[in-house]
Design a protein around this motif. Structure first.
Motif, short mmCIF file in Angstrom:
data_model
loop_
_atom_site.label_atom_id
_atom_site.label_comp_id
_atom_site.label_asym_id
_atom_site.label_seq_id
_atom_site.Cartn_x
_atom_site.Cartn_y
_atom_site.Cartn_z
N GLU A 505 0.83 -1.20 0.00
CA GLU A 505 0.00 0.00 0.00
C GLU A 505 0.87 1.26 0.00
O GLU A 505 0.56 2.24 -0.68
N PHE A 506 1.95 1.24 0.77
CA PHE A 506 2.86 2.39 0.79
C PHE A 506 3.48 2.57 -0.60
O PHE A 506 3.55 3.69 -1.13
N ARG A 507 3.96 1.49 -1.19
CA ARG A 507 4.60 1.57 -2.50
C ARG A 507 3.66 2.20 -3.53
O ARG A 507 4.05 3.11 -4.28
N GLU A 508 2.42 1.74 -3.57
CA GLU A 508 1.46 2.24 -4.55
C GLU A 508 1.18 3.72 -4.34
O GLU A 508 1.16 4.50 -5.31
N TYR A 513 2.20 9.62 -5.74
CA TYR A 513 2.63 10.99 -5.43
C TYR A 513 3.82 11.39 -6.29
O TYR A 513 3.95 12.57 -6.66
N GLU A 514 4.68 10.45 -6.62
CA GLU A 514 5.80 10.78 -7.50
C GLU A 514 5.29 11.20 -8.88
O GLU A 514 5.85 12.13 -9.52
N VAL A 515 4.25 10.55 -9.34
CA VAL A 515 3.64 10.94 -10.62
C VAL A 515 3.11 12.37 -10.53
O VAL A 515 3.26 13.17 -11.48
N GLU A 521 1.03 18.51 -10.05
CA GLU A 521 0.02 18.57 -8.98
C GLU A 521 0.66 18.83 -7.62
O GLU A 521 0.05 19.42 -6.73
N ILE A 522 1.86 18.34 -7.39
CA ILE A 522 2.61 18.60 -6.15
C ILE A 522 3.83 19.43 -6.54
O ILE A 522 4.65 19.01 -7.37
#
Length: 967
Positions: A505-508, A513-515, A521-522
């Protein structure tokens, strides 16, 4: 006048002419004898002039004439007869000697009379054997003769049952350091100092010194309790029960002890006290208790060791049905050093403020009110002697937008400075420095500045020199380090859910967020190479000792409580892995099995270990209900989940007792086997308590309820990582299927049962090696808040004696070589291997043994890593291996670089303290070792790690003040 005895004087009062009679000092009346006067005078001459005086006709004629003259004088004075006091006769002897010009003999006779007068007075005052020339100054200023008889008695008792110790030597050497008028405390100090100087040559003198200290403590406590004064060890069989009852009464009267203790059957408990237990303390152990643990009033300790252990046992038995039976059971475990409760429990059990828990873990929310509430909670928890672990990951990073003020955040670091100063200000009730560790996840945008918090350079407003720090590292970061990939840093205000995620779940979520950083977006983020950040983590760890490296995913994937929360950090000493949230402050209650007490005839006594574990788990569970909670979130969490942490100490001693070297496959196997037995019996004990008392509230849904035990949870970690990133031995020897059935049927009383704490202080009390540590040095000076103590490895000394190698030369060689046998050519290789010190044990052995233990633990272990000849590559390999072998956490890095320890002086009877560290957590020492400036860049560190000037930690540093708070 040593040849003239009191019998000679009293013999003056025999056969008298006429009706003259003599009154003796006892009041008896005896006939008068002039012949005896002559004999006494002749002995006086012999005492001054030697044996030739007996053959001198001049002296013989003189004494006969003088005796007749003295007799005639008394007859003239009393022609009809009467009584003469013995003192009058001696006065006439003095006059006769002076008139004859025999001044030397007369002077000696006068001094002799004064000396024996003092001795008689002393004997009348209960002094069994007054010293002829040394008087002791009492606290009120009066003087009494030194009671040589009592000194000989207590020293003889101190040496009782110990091989290769010499009571006469201690007495004789101590008397050389005393003088007429010495304060009463100076006598005790002289005895202890004399015994202390002999420890480096014979380890048993540490017990002698402790027993001499024990005599001081008895005098102090018994006098205060008005039970007895100057009682000896053998008399304590009678006085201990009396002292115990008086102690309870005084403690309740002074509002220091819980009034409920007075409701116990004190006669029964007093009869169970074991005075022989006082004989097993080392000097360091008893001095530690004296300085920091015993209850006192107005500076006077009125708590004796066995009374303290019974007080703790009673405090832990308050809610038991048969309180007395349980108190005695608990007391036996503590007083025999089979198990030792943690420092807060020893401090506070049975007192009016029973804060018995060791560790508190908190999560700090991302709002100003929540942040300062968390800091306030820190202060309240630290006040009552708790070690703190704070999870700061939710707090937004530097530069993050603040909606309420339309401004930008200053990030985590300024708040950590406040936390640091709070820990210093709230010093655990004046007993010890407050201790806290801040945790931050590796994806947090402030992590790079977080890494530098302990540096001695830079803006001091953004440095925390007194608190500890730790990296909370996700598995995904470690994978990218292995694959040499990029890593992205975020502010939690943009990705708050990462804080609560782990595994797949953390990996996904992280990759999503990297995307977002790539599509705009970030906007607040930073991209770095994972290996560069890893190198900086290792560089700062090497240079400053912080932040420690701990692993988020194994702590969560193997947590029994993952169904109702997330482990966001560990504690002050990295062995506790419990869920935290804004509503729950995790609490853990610690205690440690003394492994060395369970080695019988060179083998682990499995049955004794089982009984010890069973009782220890019950004691720990009792802590939860009796405990005082400074904040409500801690009470809520502890009563709901009931976690405890049973650990071990004396691992190295247990290896010595079996003739096993730490750096060996046999040691790794023993680590595995001993921890498996403890794990099995601890889980079983908690399950049996559940059958008796009920399960903990959140049992349903836990891994326990699913029949997933710590050993089984390794598979969950393997599935999340993939087999290429984990290597853990999963062999076993016990009937785990039987236990799985019991746990799923009966339940568990405690959500967590095991954790291995550092035991820096309680291992000192028990006189064993701390926790799972290898021996630091075989001969060194240990420094802590109680002073400096010569520590010598008794197992090594015994083996060297057997090999005919223990002598003054060996002692000096060990001093010169910093307690190492390796450079000493005449020592056989098998002894060099067995007594290799911490920096001589390759870190792979530490990690291997820890990995074998970790498979059995539902929490973690405080694992210090010792690395000699450190390099960037060696650090990299060691910490990658720790993760690869499934460890949940690591603790301090003890790195030995270019600057070596200061040499001990070899021609003195007491060792010098070794040089002190630059590390802020180190205790002060007289002579710091020279250091070089630390490198600035990661590349420089990797190319030349020795440039950092790190060197072996001193003995003082091994007693970390922070460690004490949570064990």
């Amino acid at each position: 006048m040593q040849s003239v005895t009191s019998n000679d004087q009293d013999s003056l009062a025999m056969t008298a002419p006429g009706s003259l009679r003599v009154i003796k000092r006892t009041g008896d009346v005896a006939p008068y004898s002039s012949d005896k006067i002559a004999v006494a005078m002749r002995k006086a001459f012999i005492a001054v002039e030697g044996s030739e005086a007996d053959a001198s006709s001049r002296i013989r004629d003189f004494v006969e004439e003088a005796a007749e003259q003295i007799t005639e004088a008394f007859q003239r004075r009393m022609p009809d007869g009467g009584t003469v006091h013995i003192e009058d006769i001696q006065d006439q002897v003095e006059l006769a000697l002076m008139r004859a010009g025999e001044q030397k003999v007369a002077r000696a006779y006068v001094l002799y009379r004064e000396e024996h007068a003092r001795m008689r007075a002393a004997m009348d005052n209960g002094i069994s054997k007054p010293h002829p020339s040394i008087r002791v100054t009492q606290p009120d200023g009066s003087q009494r003769p030194l009671d040589l008889g009592r000194i000989e008695t207590i020293v003889a008792e101190a040496c009782e049952g110990l091989a290769n110790v010499d009571s006469k030597r201690i007495v004789d050497d101590s008397l050389k350091n005393l003088y007429d008028g010495v304060p009463i405390q100076g006598v005790s100090t002289a005895l202890m100092m004399t015994a202390r100087t002999l420890v480096e040559k014979e380890p048993n003198y540490t017990y002698v010194t402790a027993r001499l200290l024990m005599d001081n403590l008895r005098s102090e406590a018994l006098s205060f309790l008005e039970v007895a004064e100057n009682a000896t060890y053998h008399e304590m069989r009678e006085f201990y029960p009396q002292a115990f009852k008086a102690y309870i009464a005084r403690g309740v009267e002074y509002e220091q002890l819980d009034p409920r203790l007075a409701e116990f059957d004190l006669e029964r408990l007093g009869a169970a006290l074991n005075p022989e237990g006082d004989q097993q303390f080392s000097y360091l152990g008893l001095q530690t208790l004296y300085d920091r643990y015993f209850i006192h009033r107005d500076g006077v300790r009125y708590e004796l060791p066995q009374v303290m252990f019974m007080r703790v046992a009673m405090g832990l038995s308050l809610n038991e049905d048969d309180r007395e039976a349980r108190a005695i059971e608990f007391y036996q475990l503590l007083s025999h050093f089979d198990y030792m409760a943690s420092t807060p429990t020893l401090f506070n059990a049975g007192t009016v403020r029973s804060q018995l828990s060791s560790c508190y873990l908190t999560t700090v929310p991302d709002d100003l009110d929540g942040i300062y509430t968390a800091i306030r909670d820190n202060a309240m928890l630290s006040k009552w002697a708790g070690g703190l672990g704070n999870d700061w990951t939710p707090v937004r990073a530097l530069g993050s937008y603040i909606k309420g003020t339309n401004g930008k955040s200053q990030g985590v670091v300024p708040f950590l400075k406040v936390v640091n100063d709070t820990a210093v200000a709230v010093n655990q009730g004046g007993k010890r420095k407050g201790a806290v560790c801040a945790y931050l996840e590796t994806w947090h945008l402030d992590v790079e500045e977080f890494l530098e918090l302990r540096k001695n350079t830079g803006d001091d407003r953004r440095r925390t020199h007194d608190m500890n720090t730790a990296n909370w590292v996700p598995d995904l970061f470690m994978e990218r380090v292995f694959k040499d990939e990029e890593w992205t840093l975020f502010s939690p205000s943009d990705c708050a859910d990462l804080h609560d995620l782990y595994g797949h779940e953390f990996r996904e979520a992280y990759e999503r967020y990297e995307v977002k950083t790539r599509n705009g977006e970030i906007k607040l983020f930073k991209r770095v190479k994972a290996q560069d950040l890893w190198r900086k983590m290792l560089s700062m760890l090497f240079e400053t000792g912080h932040p420690w490296i701990t692993f988020k995913d194994p702590c969560n994937l193997r947590s029994p409580q993952q169904h109702i929360g997330v482990v966001h950090s560990s504690n002050l000493c990295t062995e506790i892995t419990l869920n935290t949230s804004k509503d729950e402050i995790a609490v853990c209650n610690l205690g440690s099995i003394n492994l060395s007490r369970h080695i019988v005839n060179g083998e682990l006594d499995a049955e004794k270990l089982k009984q010890t574990v069973k009782t220890a788990v019950r004691m720990l569970d009792n802590v939860i209900d009796i405990n005082y909670y400074a904040v409500e979130q801690a009470r809520n969490s502890n009563l709901k989940h009931r976690p405890v942490g049973l650990g071990i100490m004396g691992f190295q001693d247990a290896l010595y007792q079996q003739g096993i070297a730490y750096a060996s496959d046999e040691a790794v196997t023993f680590a595995d086997h001993s921890m498996e037995l403890i794990s099995y019996h601890a889980i079983e004990a908690s399950s049996d308590l559940a059958a008796e008392r009920g399960c903990y509230e959140t049992f349903e849904g836990s891994l326990w309820s699913q029949g997933v035990l710590p050993l089984d949870s390794i598979e969950r970690l393997r599935e999340a990582r993939g087999s290429e990133f984990i290597e853990v031995d999963t062999s076993s020897t016990q009937d785990w299927d039987h236990l799985r059935h019991k746990v799923t049927t009966q339940g568990m009383r405690n959500s967590n049962v095991m954790a291995i704490a550092p035991t820096a202080t309680i291992s000192n009390i028990c006189g064993v090696s701390q926790s799972i540590e290898p021996t630091y040095q075989n001969l060194y000076v240990k420094s802590n808040l109680s002073g400096e103590f010569t520590v010598v490895n008794p197992f090594m000394v015994a083996d060297l004696k057997e090999a005919g190698l223990w002598d003054e030369v060996m002692v000096n060689d060990l001093k010169y070589y910093d307690g190492s046998l390796q450079p000493i050519e005449r020592v056989p290789e098998y002894l060099k291997a067995r007594y290799a010190t911490a920096f001589e044990v390759e870190p792979k052995w530490l990690v291997d043994a820890a990995s074998r233990r970790q498979k059995w633990l539902d929490q973690a272990q405080s694992l210090n890593l010792y690395i000699q000849g450190v390099s960037g590559k060696k650090l990299d390999v060691t910490y990658r291996m720790a993760w690869y072998r499934g460890l949940k956490t690591t603790y301090y890095l003890r790195a030995l670089g270019a600057t070596s320890v200061e040499k001990s002086t070899v021609n003195r009877s007491s060792l010098n303290a070794v040089g002190n560290s630059s590390a802020p957590e180190a205790a002060p020492s007289a002579a710091p070792a020279p250091q070089k400036s630390a490198p600035r860049g990661v590349d420089e560190f990797l190319q030349n790690p020795q440039a950092a000037g790190r060197r072996a930690p001193t003995a003082a540093e091994l007693d970390e003040l922070g460690c004490e708070a949570c064990q």
